[in-house]
Design a protein around this motif. Sequence first.
Motif, mmCIF file in Angstrom:
data_model
loop_
_atom_site.group_PDB
_atom_site.id
_atom_site.type_symbol
_atom_site.label_atom_id
_atom_site.label_comp_id
_atom_site.label_asym_id
_atom_site.label_seq_id
_atom_site.Cartn_x
_atom_site.Cartn_y
_atom_site.Cartn_z
ATOM 1 N N CYS B 101 28.659 25.743 31.392
ATOM 2 C CA CYS B 101 28.681 27.192 31.647
ATOM 3 C C CYS B 101 29.858 27.874 30.965
ATOM 4 C CB CYS B 101 28.727 27.466 33.151
ATOM 5 S SG CYS B 101 27.180 27.070 33.979
ATOM 6 N N GLU B 102 30.999 27.208 30.999
ATOM 7 C CA GLU B 102 32.173 27.878 30.419
ATOM 8 C C GLU B 102 32.095 27.907 28.891
ATOM 9 O OE1 GLU B 102 35.137 25.538 32.331
ATOM 10 O OE2 GLU B 102 35.279 24.057 30.748
ATOM 11 N N ASN B 103 31.162 27.178 28.317
ATOM 12 C CA ASN B 103 30.967 27.194 26.865
ATOM 13 C C ASN B 103 29.643 27.847 26.461
ATOM 14 O OD1 ASN B 103 33.224 25.709 25.497
ATOM 15 N ND2 ASN B 103 32.702 24.223 27.094
ATOM 16 N N TYR B 104 29.084 28.592 27.372
ATOM 17 C CA TYR B 104 27.752 29.158 27.091
ATOM 18 C C TYR B 104 27.764 30.058 25.861
ATOM 19 C CZ TYR B 104 22.982 30.483 28.433
ATOM 20 O OH TYR B 104 21.602 30.656 28.464
ATOM 21 N N HIS B 105 28.905 30.669 25.564
ATOM 22 C CA HIS B 105 28.998 31.548 24.387
ATOM 23 C C HIS B 105 28.737 30.795 23.088
ATOM 24 C CE1 HIS B 105 32.925 29.658 24.719
ATOM 25 N NE2 HIS B 105 33.140 29.973 23.459
ATOM 26 N N LEU B 106 28.970 29.505 23.095
ATOM 27 C CA LEU B 106 28.742 28.742 21.853
ATOM 28 C C LEU B 106 27.285 28.780 21.427
ATOM 29 C CD1 LEU B 106 30.892 25.542 22.527
ATOM 30 C CD2 LEU B 106 31.529 27.598 21.221
ATOM 31 N N PHE B 107 26.401 29.022 22.367
ATOM 32 C CA PHE B 107 24.968 28.975 22.070
ATOM 33 C C PHE B 107 24.398 30.317 21.628
ATOM 34 C CE2 PHE B 107 25.920 25.449 24.874
ATOM 35 C CZ PHE B 107 25.294 24.393 24.230
ATOM 36 N N ARG B 108 25.248 31.320 21.543
ATOM 37 C CA ARG B 108 24.764 32.626 21.083
ATOM 38 C C ARG B 108 24.050 32.488 19.737
ATOM 39 N NH1 ARG B 108 30.498 35.635 22.416
ATOM 40 N NH2 ARG B 108 30.093 35.973 24.642
ATOM 41 N N GLY B 109 22.897 33.068 19.669
ATOM 42 C CA GLY B 109 22.134 33.023 18.423
ATOM 43 C C GLY B 109 21.299 31.769 18.240
ATOM 44 N N THR B 110 21.343 30.861 19.211
ATOM 45 C CA THR B 110 20.558 29.616 19.085
ATOM 46 C C THR B 110 19.332 29.663 19.994
ATOM 47 O OG1 THR B 110 21.566 28.381 20.913
ATOM 48 C CG2 THR B 110 22.765 28.410 18.811
ATOM 49 N N PRO B 111 18.328 28.857 19.692
ATOM 50 C CA PRO B 111 17.169 28.795 20.591
ATOM 51 C C PRO B 111 17.530 28.227 21.952
ATOM 52 C CG PRO B 111 16.954 27.194 18.804
ATOM 53 C CD PRO B 111 18.121 28.058 18.470
ATOM 54 N N THR B 112 18.498 27.342 22.005
ATOM 55 C CA THR B 112 18.915 26.798 23.302
ATOM 56 C C THR B 112 19.281 27.932 24.255
ATOM 57 O OG1 THR B 112 19.710 24.745 22.305
ATOM 58 C CG2 THR B 112 20.621 25.336 24.447
ATOM 59 N N ARG B 113 19.978 28.897 23.734
ATOM 60 C CA ARG B 113 20.344 30.054 24.546
ATOM 61 C C ARG B 113 19.107 30.744 25.116
ATOM 62 N NH1 ARG B 113 23.853 34.552 24.797
ATOM 63 N NH2 ARG B 113 22.698 36.170 25.883
ATOM 64 N N TYR B 118 15.663 32.009 29.574
ATOM 65 C CA TYR B 118 14.310 32.118 30.106
ATOM 66 C C TYR B 118 14.148 31.254 31.362
ATOM 67 C CZ TYR B 118 9.179 32.124 30.185
ATOM 68 O OH TYR B 118 7.864 32.257 30.542
ATOM 69 N N THR B 119 14.619 30.030 31.279
ATOM 70 C CA THR B 119 14.436 29.093 32.381
ATOM 71 C C THR B 119 15.251 29.519 33.601
ATOM 72 O OG1 THR B 119 14.050 27.354 30.766
ATOM 73 C CG2 THR B 119 14.576 26.651 33.014
ATOM 74 N N LEU B 120 16.486 29.900 33.364
ATOM 75 C CA LEU B 120 17.315 30.372 34.478
ATOM 76 C C LEU B 120 16.659 31.565 35.156
ATOM 77 C CD1 LEU B 120 20.851 30.142 32.821
ATOM 78 C CD2 LEU B 120 19.942 28.681 34.653
ATOM 79 N N SER B 121 16.172 32.462 34.335
ATOM 80 C CA SER B 121 15.646 33.710 34.848
ATOM 81 C C SER B 121 14.303 33.507 35.540
ATOM 82 C CB SER B 121 15.486 34.667 33.667
ATOM 83 O OG SER B 121 15.391 35.982 34.077
ATOM 84 N N ASN B 122 13.397 32.853 34.874
ATOM 85 C CA ASN B 122 12.024 32.761 35.372
ATOM 86 C C ASN B 122 11.789 31.621 36.341
ATOM 87 O OD1 ASN B 122 10.256 34.824 33.857
ATOM 88 N ND2 ASN B 122 11.641 33.999 32.303
ATOM 89 N N LEU B 123 12.557 30.554 36.178
ATOM 90 C CA LEU B 123 12.325 29.413 37.065
ATOM 91 C C LEU B 123 13.274 29.427 38.250
ATOM 92 C CD1 LEU B 123 10.655 26.874 37.503
ATOM 93 C CD2 LEU B 123 12.269 25.623 36.050
ATOM 94 N N PHE B 124 14.511 29.865 38.006
ATOM 95 C CA PHE B 124 15.501 29.773 39.069
ATOM 96 C C PHE B 124 15.981 31.144 39.570
ATOM 97 C CE2 PHE B 124 16.044 25.771 36.575
ATOM 98 C CZ PHE B 124 15.561 24.899 37.544
ATOM 99 N N GLY B 125 15.401 32.184 39.045
ATOM 100 C CA GLY B 125 15.738 33.507 39.546
ATOM 101 C C GLY B 125 17.172 33.941 39.275
#
Lengths: 469, 469, 469
Positions: B101-113, B118-125
């Motif tokens: 989580c503290e490195n989530y910014h590293l994924f900006r612009g990547t599909p992983t992001r 999507y998964t956080l939002s749609n699966l875990f609210g």
Amino acid sequence: MAGLIDPDLLFPGDERTRAVARNLYTEVKGLPIVSPHGHTEPRWYALDEPFPDPAQLLIVPDHYVFRMLFSQGVRLEDLGVPTLDGSPVETDGRTIWRRFCENYHLFRGTPTRLWFDYTLSNLFGVDELPSAGNSDRLYDRIGECLARPDYRPRALYERFNIEVISTTDGALDPLAWHAKIRDSGWKGRVVPAYRPDAVVDPDFEGFSANLDRLGEITGADTGSWSGYLDAHRARRAYFKEFGATSSDHGHATADTANLAKAEAAALFDKVRSGKADASERRLFRAQMLTEMAKMSLDDGLVLQIHPGSFRNHAPAVMAKFGRDKGFDIPTRTDYVTALKPLLDAVGLERDLTVILFTLDETSYARELAPLAGVYPALKLGPAWWFHDSPEGMRRFREMTTETAGFYNTVGFNDDTRAFPSIPARHDIARRVDCAFLARLVAEHRLREDEAYELARELAYGLAKKAYKL
Amino acid sequence: MAGLIDPDLLFPGDERTRAVARNLYTEVKGLPIVSPHGHTEPRWYALDEPFPDPAQLLIVPDHYVFRMLFSQGVRLEDLGVPTLDGSPVETDGRTIWRRFCENYHLFRGTPTRLWFDYTLSNLFGVDELPSAGNSDRLYDRIGECLARPDYRPRALYERFNIEVISTTDGALDPLAWHAKIRDSGWKGRVVPAYRPDAVVDPDFEGFSANLDRLGEITGADTGSWSGYLDAHRARRAYFKEFGATSSDHGHATADTANLAKAEAAALFDKVRSGKADASERRLFRAQMLTEMAKMSLDDGLVLQIHPGSFRNHAPAVMAKFGRDKGFDIPTRTDYVTALKPLLDAVGLERDLTVILFTLDETSYARELAPLAGVYPALKLGPAWWFHDSPEGMRRFREMTTETAGFYNTVGFNDDTRAFPSIPARHDIARRVDCAFLARLVAEHRLREDEAYELARELAYGLAKKAYKL
Amino acid sequence: MAGLIDPDLLFPGDERTRAVARNLYTEVKGLPIVSPHGHTEPRWYALDEPFPDPAQLLIVPDHYVFRMLFSQGVRLEDLGVPTLDGSPVETDGRTIWRRFCENYHLFRGTPTRLWFDYTLSNLFGVDELPSAGNSDRLYDRIGECLARPDYRPRALYERFNIEVISTTDGALDPLAWHAKIRDSGWKGRVVPAYRPDAVVDPDFEGFSANLDRLGEITGADTGSWSGYLDAHRARRAYFKEFGATSSDHGHATADTANLAKAEAAALFDKVRSGKADASERRLFRAQMLTEMAKMSLDDGLVLQIHPGSFRNHAPAVMAKFGRDKGFDIPTRTDYVTALKPLLDAVGLERDLTVILFTLDETSYARELAPLAGVYPALKLGPAWWFHDSPEGMRRFREMTTETAGFYNTVGFNDDTRAFPSIPARHDIARRVDCAFLARLVAEHRLREDEAYELARELAYGLAKKAYKL
């Protein structure tokens, strides 16, 4: 900005994305310039003398300019490019300048056009496109500017809002101009970079004499492998005294090797004796990249690899005019197998920074982004040379970001000897990056607050950090 | 959709095109998921037990995630990636999750992001971006979800609206989990795919023992060429009993061969004896692709070729952590000459389907689209792995459609072991395809009614048809 | 324009850019067609007879059409493609046409679709997409048109507003049809191009007999190197009598050589005797490109190099149906080292024009633009064959303009034997170029007045100038 540069230059056509790009750019356009890799002359900053006439400053030394004109039939002699044998060339700056102006249309769609428009407009207050009709007027105007104190190198450095600039200097260079700058009390920061091609590449002109000289300068025995490496260490330390934070290596390929010490020493002996064959000379260059990386682990210099240029492609031009006359052509370049020996040796080191450049865009998505996206030691240099252009920079971002992210890239390099164009080049890079980020925002792939943060990083932060400046 | 995913995600910025994309997407977003190629574990569906803690589910097994973190200096041990020798690694899920989580910014612009958002939002609210500040809260929230019955594998399968999903299974796999699923009465459709690398590639660990085992399982004499082929036939038939419709082959290159029977038999003998040299082993792999294609002609299995990955590029990581740790790097891949022996043998067959994948995007327009655009047996798999991303999928369409059309492609593969991300991956593919189609409509290259039909085919129909699902 | 073609076809979605594109296109859409490279038959213009039935005109000879249908399982026999041994194929035009119409959806997203839409709409007044339902009606309508005098070749030439068109003709061709056209008094301008593959490539069918024939025609001794070269000179002069301004060379690679005269003569002797091995035959082809360039220096013919196609990839199709049946697949092509011998010899000549084509788009930015951007003798041909498509042409501009500019390119080639599609192809090229220029204008990289000037050059001026037409 003046008439030749629209405030929305390089921003996408659709209003949604353009609006975001404009906002992002507003935040970064005024940031200081960090120029971690380039080819301006330290002499300029040391002596702080007026620049020469407009043609000698802007046309004669600019290979982007004269290669295009040459391709359309203008002779290099007629552009004032000096011959090796001293046979006469055009020396009248006004005439050379006119030849450029009357062919300005040839540059439509090229970055040279943008750099010139920007420079003419912002530095010289010109608001019309060069043409046969206004050539003399422009020449006079630029000439008058150049004669003024506020157009001298140090004044321009300050006006350009440069925070730090790196030159590129041969390993044998005494760094006398850097010393003079340092001793002058001027607060501009001009640092050297260690470029040892002349003492690393057995095919370099005068290689053997260069190694003799390297020994003299350092007191090391450059007749032995260990002495030779010591000499490099000494020079690197010397460069660091003047603020160097990087070395730079312009090999034809990205080949690396990691021989056992005895093998490397034997190879050196053969190379030193001048008896090494082509494959041994190639192996030596490959080995030296790994040696430099190992030294970087000790002394902290950032290692830059600039491979893939077929230099001096036309022998007739090389014979008459010498190196760097526009006949350097990119070639297909492999990284995955070529870098493996170096990476096996030091690729997992977290305290090492190796910055990779390429002239082969096919390697962006296929090789470079996957490599930089996993090896801690690797970072990607910006779009280079022929690709330092709006489309080239856009492709760089589109083809590297998804695998390497933004944080495995290192911001912008202007890589130029054309000092007056430095603000133009950084401005264009900032605009292109803002346009790319704006697209991500407009497509909801990135939040606007993240884009602001990234825009600053791409324009300023990443270069400072990667190059330790 | 919840807060992290905008309804217009990935739709172009200009209003004209965006409106078309939005309309197209509305038609396909609810279609069932057909997942013809992937790496989820059949055990999950068989046992239907709760998934482990958030880190063990979402971070530790995801090479996209840990390779990026590793590239920026996070140790694999600190992310809980298990070592081969059992030396200790981080086991606290909450700690691992926080590092992510503290490195989530590293994924900006990547599909992983995007997949995570999507998964956080749609699966875990979850409706906030992961950060150091909310790491614990998110961990708890996801953990609570995973403990609930409606987050067990079968429930998710149903919630995800999966119509059929293929796993990928070694040739020696008894398919016990598939049997258990079949016998359970559950109506989910989980089918295996025949992946015989371990008994086809002489360089695979334990190749000889694997062939012994193959003989035991099938009762065929894997000491002879004809017995060995019979063993493959038997296993393929066995896989088909569990619903398999495809085989999959992960060779380093796309090389194929078509030796005369006696030559092939002699080559097999040499390979079987362990005396084959590197070029013979390579030839054997090449020959086996053609053999598999010939078997496909008989039994109807769709043949998938996934070439071009330089596996386990860093030996130190391989030695410590084993395979599949993010060090698989794409390489330049030739298809035109490599596939010719196979194509000469079976390329004109209209009842055969060979699906080609690539990690070398330069082959899209130059090789793959021209080949698939004429050989009846060939189809193009979707943008793969590093190219399974918005820009990658866009380039795939831009570089293949004009020569191969849409109908020589096979829809989307999620190709993932990250089960919770499957809806995200299909959704993103659908959005990107709708955006591409919308551009064709906006530029009047396609009629809107045709685009609707195509959007459905790309999202659903083509995969079903190509994979016979 | 009629119903199938929107006035804004191929213009970008955003209104700002679209408006510029529309304005630019308005200026160039009516310009005459200069077609400097193509494969229409001079016989058509000479005899001016009605074209055959719709299927024989539009389907049977079009490899773009039948390769796509074949890839989806339609047999070439069922499309009327003639067999070498005369075994029967479908001869009913109506049936062939129906097979095409009922599969029209396969062409969605391809340039073939656009060319057909345009031709149906503008030439035959059809305003509905072909389908099984309207196949017969369309067939009748087109057939009625073709029977009318105003659909004969010369009438169409005039209606298409063709200013000049080049055919492509073998070195041994007597140019009898060209003579007939010349003598007819018709004012259309149809010129030949010198295509000597059959007498330059030792692997060409009947090479030895071809050389005998070349000797007979010219009176030169094609048993000797100097006589052989004289024969070429004679034929080139003969072609020039009929208006030829170019030669064309379809080698598998871009390899060139520049042997000393004695070496070249010895190589010729070996090739002539039929004893040359594969590498000598390859060297001979390479040498001949340089010889042709040297002849061009004398006689002014523009030299076109079309490398990189792996011809007749499927031997079974070649055996049954012969050459040019859709099985020509692009391959990776090197230019930087391959062209060096030729460039060392004549690359700096300002009175020579060598036009380079490629099927390997990776060479655009990496090799071709840098080469054409500096060598006076080099120009870039337009996006070719599989890349003669909206996306292909866009990539061509995006990847060549920044380094080579616009003025080192040569406008559009339709390169087609599909005469009725010529206006469609030029129109699409003009639209794509206007769209590209419009983007530069919208992004403020080019002024609108410059874009107007460039649009005219790309549509008309550059082709005339580069090909000396």
